[in-house]
Motif scaffolding. Sequence first.
Motif, PDB file in Angstrom:
ATOM      1  N   ALA A 293       0.825  -1.206   0.000  1.00  0.00           N
ATOM      2  CA  ALA A 293       0.000   0.000   0.000  1.00  0.00           C
ATOM      3  C   ALA A 293       0.865   1.263   0.000  1.00  0.00           C
ATOM      4  CB  ALA A 293      -0.938   0.004   1.207  1.00  0.00           C
ATOM      5  N   LYS A 294       2.048   1.173   0.582  1.00  0.00           N
ATOM      6  CA  LYS A 294       3.014   2.266   0.534  1.00  0.00           C
ATOM      7  C   LYS A 294       4.246   1.729  -0.156  1.00  0.00           C
ATOM      8  CE  LYS A 294       5.247   5.773   3.385  1.00  0.00           C
ATOM      9  NZ  LYS A 294       5.519   6.254   4.760  1.00  0.00           N
ATOM     10  N   ALA A 295       4.595   2.296  -1.308  1.00  0.00           N
ATOM     11  CA  ALA A 295       5.584   1.694  -2.192  1.00  0.00           C
ATOM     12  C   ALA A 295       6.950   1.528  -1.536  1.00  0.00           C
ATOM     13  CB  ALA A 295       5.713   2.532  -3.468  1.00  0.00           C
ATOM     14  N   ASN A 296       7.357   2.491  -0.709  1.00  0.00           N
ATOM     15  CA  ASN A 296       8.701   2.426  -0.118  1.00  0.00           C
ATOM     16  C   ASN A 296       8.698   1.842   1.288  1.00  0.00           C
ATOM     17  OD1 ASN A 296       7.402   4.516   1.118  1.00  0.00           O
ATOM     18  ND2 ASN A 296       9.111   5.958   1.012  1.00  0.00           N
ATOM     19  N   ALA A 297       7.585   1.231   1.713  1.00  0.00           N
ATOM     20  CA  ALA A 297       7.516   0.642   3.050  1.00  0.00           C
ATOM     21  C   ALA A 297       8.378  -0.616   3.120  1.00  0.00           C
ATOM     22  CB  ALA A 297       6.073   0.315   3.411  1.00  0.00           C
ATOM     23  N   LYS A 298       9.002  -0.797   4.253  1.00  0.00           N
ATOM     24  CA  LYS A 298       9.842  -1.981   4.464  1.00  0.00           C
ATOM     25  C   LYS A 298       8.995  -3.112   5.022  1.00  0.00           C
ATOM     26  CE  LYS A 298      13.836  -3.720   7.018  1.00  0.00           C
ATOM     27  NZ  LYS A 298      14.847  -3.420   8.053  1.00  0.00           N
ATOM     28  N   LEU A 299       9.129  -4.299   4.433  1.00  0.00           N
ATOM     29  CA  LEU A 299       8.399  -5.456   4.921  1.00  0.00           C
ATOM     30  C   LEU A 299       9.162  -6.110   6.059  1.00  0.00           C
ATOM     31  CD1 LEU A 299       7.259  -7.073   1.545  1.00  0.00           C
ATOM     32  CD2 LEU A 299       5.975  -5.556   3.046  1.00  0.00           C
ATOM     33  N   GLY A 300       8.431  -6.677   7.001  1.00  0.00           N
ATOM     34  CA  GLY A 300       9.070  -7.343   8.124  1.00  0.00           C
ATOM     35  C   GLY A 300       9.240  -6.424   9.315  1.00  0.00           C
ATOM     36  N   GLN A 302      10.855  -3.970  12.112  1.00  0.00           N
ATOM     37  CA  GLN A 302      11.743  -2.812  12.045  1.00  0.00           C
ATOM     38  C   GLN A 302      12.329  -2.521  13.414  1.00  0.00           C
ATOM     39  OE1 GLN A 302       8.868  -0.022  10.095  1.00  0.00           O
ATOM     40  NE2 GLN A 302      10.610   0.472   8.805  1.00  0.00           N
ATOM     41  N   LEU A 303      13.585  -2.121  13.416  1.00  0.00           N
ATOM     42  CA  LEU A 303      14.216  -1.686  14.650  1.00  0.00           C
ATOM     43  C   LEU A 303      13.706  -0.295  15.032  1.00  0.00           C
ATOM     44  CD1 LEU A 303      17.901  -2.763  13.906  1.00  0.00           C
ATOM     45  CD2 LEU A 303      16.263  -3.933  15.388  1.00  0.00           C
ATOM     46  N   PRO A 304      13.764   0.067  16.316  1.00  0.00           N
ATOM     47  CA  PRO A 304      13.295   1.404  16.731  1.00  0.00           C
ATOM     48  C   PRO A 304      13.965   2.541  15.970  1.00  0.00           C
ATOM     49  CG  PRO A 304      13.605   0.009  18.640  1.00  0.00           C
ATOM     50  CD  PRO A 304      14.118  -0.759  17.474  1.00  0.00           C
ATOM     51  N   ARG A 305      15.274   2.415  15.694  1.00  0.00           N
ATOM     52  CA  ARG A 305      15.962   3.492  14.975  1.00  0.00           C
ATOM     53  C   ARG A 305      15.495   3.574  13.520  1.00  0.00           C
ATOM     54  NH1 ARG A 305      20.108   1.250  12.000  1.00  0.00           N
ATOM     55  NH2 ARG A 305      20.779  -0.845  12.579  1.00  0.00           N
ATOM     56  N   GLU A 306      15.098   2.418  12.948  1.00  0.00           N
ATOM     57  CA  GLU A 306      14.557   2.431  11.584  1.00  0.00           C
ATOM     58  C   GLU A 306      13.200   3.132  11.543  1.00  0.00           C
ATOM     59  OE1 GLU A 306      16.391  -1.524   9.428  1.00  0.00           O
ATOM     60  OE2 GLU A 306      14.719  -1.789  10.811  1.00  0.00           O
ATOM     61  N   LYS A 307      12.372   2.860  12.545  1.00  0.00           N
ATOM     62  CA  LYS A 307      11.075   3.544  12.627  1.00  0.00           C
ATOM     63  C   LYS A 307      11.257   5.048  12.808  1.00  0.00           C
ATOM     64  CE  LYS A 307       8.520  -0.369  14.608  1.00  0.00           C
ATOM     65  NZ  LYS A 307       7.725  -0.844  15.779  1.00  0.00           N
ATOM     66  N   GLN A 309      13.831   6.856  11.879  1.00  0.00           N
ATOM     67  CA  GLN A 309      14.338   7.421  10.635  1.00  0.00           C
ATOM     68  C   GLN A 309      13.215   7.596   9.610  1.00  0.00           C
ATOM     69  OE1 GLN A 309      17.233   8.661   9.769  1.00  0.00           O
ATOM     70  NE2 GLN A 309      16.525   9.063   7.673  1.00  0.00           N
ATOM     71  N   GLU A 310      12.328   6.602   9.536  1.00  0.00           N
ATOM     72  CA  GLU A 310      11.207   6.690   8.593  1.00  0.00           C
ATOM     73  C   GLU A 310      10.270   7.831   8.959  1.00  0.00           C
ATOM     74  OE1 GLU A 310       7.465   3.889   7.144  1.00  0.00           O
ATOM     75  OE2 GLU A 310       9.242   2.955   8.027  1.00  0.00           O
ATOM     76  N   GLN A 311       9.977   7.989  10.250  1.00  0.00           N
ATOM     77  CA  GLN A 311       9.103   9.078  10.694  1.00  0.00           C
ATOM     78  C   GLN A 311       9.751  10.435  10.440  1.00  0.00           C
ATOM     79  OE1 GLN A 311       8.416   8.119  14.790  1.00  0.00           O
ATOM     80  NE2 GLN A 311       7.026   6.395  14.336  1.00  0.00           N
ATOM     81  N   TYR A 312      11.075  10.532  10.651  1.00  0.00           N
ATOM     82  CA  TYR A 312      11.779  11.790  10.422  1.00  0.00           C
ATOM     83  C   TYR A 312      11.762  12.157   8.935  1.00  0.00           C
ATOM     84  CZ  TYR A 312      15.583  15.187  10.238  1.00  0.00           C
ATOM     85  OH  TYR A 312      16.316  16.308  10.010  1.00  0.00           O
ATOM     86  N   SER A 313      11.973  11.172   8.076  1.00  0.00           N
ATOM     87  CA  SER A 313      11.951  11.428   6.629  1.00  0.00           C
ATOM     88  C   SER A 313      10.566  11.892   6.175  1.00  0.00           C
ATOM     89  CB  SER A 313      12.353  10.164   5.864  1.00  0.00           C
ATOM     90  OG  SER A 313      13.651   9.748   6.221  1.00  0.00           O
ATOM     91  N   GLN A 314       9.520  11.257   6.720  1.00  0.00           N
ATOM     92  CA  GLN A 314       8.166  11.663   6.351  1.00  0.00           C
ATOM     93  C   GLN A 314       7.843  13.053   6.864  1.00  0.00           C
ATOM     94  OE1 GLN A 314       6.128   9.920   4.318  1.00  0.00           O
ATOM     95  NE2 GLN A 314       4.777  11.708   4.409  1.00  0.00           N
ATOM     96  N   ALA A 315       8.343  13.374   8.057  1.00  0.00           N
ATOM     97  CA  ALA A 315       8.114  14.714   8.604  1.00  0.00           C
ATOM     98  C   ALA A 315       8.786  15.781   7.744  1.00  0.00           C
ATOM     99  CB  ALA A 315       8.631  14.782  10.039  1.00  0.00           C
ATOM    100  N   LEU A 316       9.976  15.486   7.202  1.00  0.00           N
ATOM    101  CA  LEU A 316      10.644  16.433   6.314  1.00  0.00           C
ATOM    102  C   LEU A 316       9.832  16.671   5.047  1.00  0.00           C
ATOM    103  CD1 LEU A 316      14.444  15.509   6.439  1.00  0.00           C
ATOM    104  CD2 LEU A 316      13.347  17.602   7.249  1.00  0.00           C
ATOM    105  N   VAL A 317       9.305  15.585   4.487  1.00  0.00           N
ATOM    106  CA  VAL A 317       8.490  15.724   3.271  1.00  0.00           C
ATOM    107  C   VAL A 317       7.246  16.550   3.561  1.00  0.00           C
ATOM    108  CG1 VAL A 317       7.144  14.467   1.567  1.00  0.00           C
ATOM    109  CG2 VAL A 317       9.357  13.577   2.286  1.00  0.00           C
TER     110      VAL A 317
END
Length: 384
Positions: A293-300, A302-307, A309-317
């Motif tokens: 449903a989200k093309a760049n989403a990681k399957l499986g 995720q480590l807390p730092r990965e989450k 990083q993903e939230q920070y990247s989305q906040a920048l966008v």
Amino acid sequence: PFVGALEGHLDGVCTMAKNPAVLNMIATGSCDGEIIQWRLSQREVQWRARAHRGFCRGASFSQDGQTLISCGDDKVVKLWRPAESRQAVNTYLSPHTTVDVDAHRENELFATAGTELQVWDVNRAKPTNSFTWGSGSFTRARFNPVEHSVLIGLTTDRGITLHDLRAASSLRKVTMQTRANAVAWNPMEAFNFVLASEDQNLYTFDMRKPERALMVHEDHVAPVLDVDFSPTGTEFASGAYDRSVRLWDAQGGRSKAVYHTKRMQRIFCVRVSMDAKFVLTGSDDTNVRVWKAKANAKLGAQLPREKAQEQYSQALVDRHKHMPEVRKISRHQHVPKSILKAKHKKEIMKKSAQRKDANRRRHSKPGSIAHKSVRQERIWKVDE
């Protein structure tokens, strides 16, 4: 975004049902009358049966996920328990061909669409309620997931009908300029639903005020054949005759993502998984495809730092989404050349119609030509 394809059908996949109780289970019906229940985590066939002679037109799971209901061209509605047997548990004979079926969310009821819109009790051989309005037959039937007694139907005479089971009466009928192919209720907003129309657009309506669409979603370049809401109620997916799948925000007029492959043909059915992470499509090339449903989403996992990083990247966008450079990248959609050409042709036709309407107003008596917004012009009339 493409995850994988489920191969097992011998003909085009024309209907699909997701199990509300089991996250990784769906059922699909094909044009040769076969039904297959899939286990998505292993991408394998769990159960299959030759259900109908001719097309399998509709399938729906009960709320507990134990019962599967199917209908087809042979005027027979069958009730299955895949965990127990390969044979139908019960069979209901309809006087007319049934082209769609939907199970009730609370009671042991289901609705079928055909010459009439009929409501059945699983313990009775005859329908308990029948609804008709006008001369057209019904092509779709859907129960409201929140207001369980409200039933919506689509008719061949371009109509959308609303019915109340408590009063056993019809509420209103909306007649559109073009026929609607599919409908989906918003699971979080009880009054809103989305129509997939023959005029290449999707329309969001409020059932209390059907005289005007809440939103027009336009990006497809061919008739839209199916639509399904995410369980969150904030987005939905649609599949069209142009061989593409599009994802939409419920409040947005343009699609936020488009998926396609070289081999995928006309998309007959689309479903969003119960965890809102995957989109499932059934097409004319006999395959059931699974997309993220989200093309760049990681399957499986995720480590807390990965989450973080993903939230920070989305906040920048989100923070810089109004900048021209960011907006250009976020809005870009890569589509096949055929869809791109059809899109340019559609824009030319739209501008031509607007120019013609402006010229007609300029050379007519002021006020003689009533102005209708895009959200109103596709609605022909509303009958109470």
